[in-house]
Design an enzyme around this catalytic site. Structure first.
Site, PDB file in Angstrom:
ATOM      1  N   ARG A 166      45.181  43.099  47.074  1.00 38.37           N
ATOM      2  CA  ARG A 166      45.299  44.547  47.327  1.00 38.37           C
ATOM      3  C   ARG A 166      44.056  45.330  46.883  1.00 38.37           C
ATOM      4  O   ARG A 166      43.955  46.526  47.175  1.00 38.37           O
ATOM      5  CB  ARG A 166      46.540  45.110  46.646  1.00 38.37           C
ATOM      6  CG  ARG A 166      47.839  44.643  47.294  1.00 38.37           C
ATOM      7  CD  ARG A 166      49.055  45.367  46.746  1.00 38.37           C
ATOM      8  NE  ARG A 166      50.234  45.154  47.566  1.00 38.37           N
ATOM      9  CZ  ARG A 166      51.212  44.278  47.283  1.00 38.37           C
ATOM     10  NH1 ARG A 166      51.139  43.543  46.192  1.00 38.37           N
ATOM     11  NH2 ARG A 166      52.252  44.150  48.083  1.00 38.37           N
ATOM     12  N   GLU A 194      39.056  34.536  44.948  1.00 39.68           N
ATOM     13  CA  GLU A 194      38.727  33.550  43.903  1.00 39.68           C
ATOM     14  C   GLU A 194      39.956  33.141  43.079  1.00 39.68           C
ATOM     15  O   GLU A 194      40.019  32.023  42.576  1.00 39.68           O
ATOM     16  CB  GLU A 194      37.658  34.121  42.954  1.00 39.68           C
ATOM     17  CG  GLU A 194      36.275  34.186  43.553  1.00 39.68           C
ATOM     18  CD  GLU A 194      35.712  32.812  43.917  1.00 39.68           C
ATOM     19  OE1 GLU A 194      36.022  31.823  43.239  1.00 39.68           O
ATOM     20  OE2 GLU A 194      34.981  32.732  44.925  1.00 39.68           O
ATOM     21  N   GLY A 195      40.890  34.076  42.921  1.00 38.03           N
ATOM     22  CA  GLY A 195      42.115  33.754  42.162  1.00 38.03           C
ATOM     23  C   GLY A 195      42.874  32.620  42.835  1.00 38.03           C
ATOM     24  O   GLY A 195      43.299  31.660  42.178  1.00 38.03           O
ATOM     25  N   HIS A 196      43.025  32.714  44.169  1.00 37.28           N
ATOM     26  CA  HIS A 196      43.722  31.640  44.896  1.00 37.28           C
ATOM     27  C   HIS A 196      42.916  30.335  44.823  1.00 37.28           C
ATOM     28  O   HIS A 196      43.486  29.257  44.693  1.00 37.28           O
ATOM     29  CB  HIS A 196      43.897  32.017  46.372  1.00 37.28           C
ATOM     30  CG  HIS A 196      44.744  33.244  46.590  1.00 37.28           C
ATOM     31  ND1 HIS A 196      44.236  34.428  47.063  1.00 37.28           N
ATOM     32  CD2 HIS A 196      46.070  33.453  46.388  1.00 37.28           C
ATOM     33  CE1 HIS A 196      45.205  35.314  47.167  1.00 37.28           C
ATOM     34  NE2 HIS A 196      46.319  34.769  46.759  1.00 37.28           N
ATOM     35  N   GLY A 241      48.144  34.777  51.659  1.00 39.27           N
ATOM     36  CA  GLY A 241      46.870  34.918  52.373  1.00 39.27           C
ATOM     37  C   GLY A 241      45.985  35.978  51.744  1.00 39.27           C
ATOM     38  O   GLY A 241      46.164  36.332  50.582  1.00 39.27           O
ATOM     39  N   VAL A 287      41.807  35.402  37.351  1.00 39.54           N
ATOM     40  CA  VAL A 287      40.360  35.425  37.606  1.00 39.54           C
ATOM     41  C   VAL A 287      39.956  36.884  37.750  1.00 39.54           C
ATOM     42  O   VAL A 287      40.656  37.675  38.382  1.00 39.54           O
ATOM     43  CB  VAL A 287      40.007  34.638  38.881  1.00 39.54           C
ATOM     44  CG1 VAL A 287      38.515  34.690  39.164  1.00 39.54           C
ATOM     45  CG2 VAL A 287      40.469  33.198  38.749  1.00 39.54           C
TER      46      VAL A 287
END
Ligand code: PAF
Length: 273
Positions: free
Chosen positions: A184, A32-34, A28, A173
């Site tokens: 984090r 943008e990476g996810h 969760g 990203v």
């Protein structure tokens, strides 16, 4: 998008789906990476499942499990807007019981770098990834290259335990200023956010040394350490893609890995050469 919260309900639902499944496991606090993992999954699968589960067994006592960033509504909205098919959103009691069977991470490669200061971390990661893969049974599962050691260990687990899933590695990203996206990053104050830029800049310094023909690992890591000096350095290493020590960089076969503490936050980054 369907939201499912128990393993049994998800397994039953997925049995009725005769489509290739792409799976994106997450904890969760989506960014943008996810979203780029989800986009990759959508490109080559007919059906996409995302999981959101903050896995307690990969946090040691005193780590940030209880304050790990979480925004359920925002995450659900991002998943919905990304066009995924199923969001798996279990609670710890749905995933873990008592007197648990678990996966033991390899004794060498899981106890260097990240695992040196977090010795139980990768047992927790591999155990939960094994459970999630068994629940979803995807053709392909997507992981970010930013967590390079995690990715390498998951690939190793899949190979050594003869698991039937293809692991797809997706590029890191970055923010416009070069900071690698991480859930984090929200812990950082304005000043710490500025200090954190040293990480990607130290990797750029290494790249520019290499492009000038400096291939000696010791010289490059020494220059990077000097550059990172104001921050607490956990490690700066240049290794083979199999995570073994090497004296010289070989393009296409090496990786530079950094982890530092900025304020109270551990941040890691890497480049694949
Ligand atoms: O990279 C993460 O977000 C987690 O380590 C993972 C792979 C979802 C396992 O909890």
């Amino acid at each position: 998008m369907k939201i499912i919260s128990t393993p049994l309900a998800l397994k039953t639902y997925l049995k009725s789906i005769d489509k290739s499944i792409g799976f994106v496991p997450t904890m969760g606090a989506l960014h943008e990476g996810h979203i780029s993992l989800i986009k990759e999954a959508k490109k080559s699968n007919e059906f996409v499942v995302v999981s959101i589960f903050v896995n307690p067994t990969q946090f040691a006592k005193g780590e940030d499990l209880l304050k790990y960033p979480s925004d359920e509504l925002r995450d659900k909205k991002i998943c919905e807007m990304s066009g995924i098919d199923v969001l798996f959103y279990p609670k710890a009691k749905d995933i873990y019981g008592e007197d648990e069977v678990s996966v033991l991470a390899p004794k060498i490669r899981a106890y260097i770098l990240e695992g040196f200061t977090r010795p139980s971390h990768f047992n927790g990661v591999l155990s939960v990834v094994m459970k999630l893969l068994n629940i979803v049974n995807p053709s392909k599962a997507y992981f970010g290259k930013k967590d390079a050691q995690q990715l390498m260990l998951i690939e190793l687990m899949v190979k050594q335990l003869f698991m039937d899933v293809e692991i797809i590695a997706v590029d890191t990203v970055r923010e416009n200023d070069g900071l690698a996206m991480s859930s984090r990053n929200v812990y950082l104050s304005v000043d710490e956010r500025e200090d954190a830029l040293c990480i990607s800049r130290s990797l750029n310094l290494a790249s520019s040394m290499i492009s000038k023909g400096i291939m000696d690992v010791e010289s490059i890591t020494e220059a990077m350490r000097e550059f990172l000096t104001p921050l607490e350095i956990y490690y700066v290493e240049i290794l083979s893609r199999e995570f073994e020590k090497i004296p010289q960089v070989t393009i296409g076969k090496s990786i530079i890995l950094v982890e530092v503490k900025v304020g109270t936050t551990r941040l890691l980054d890497n480049i694949w050469l």
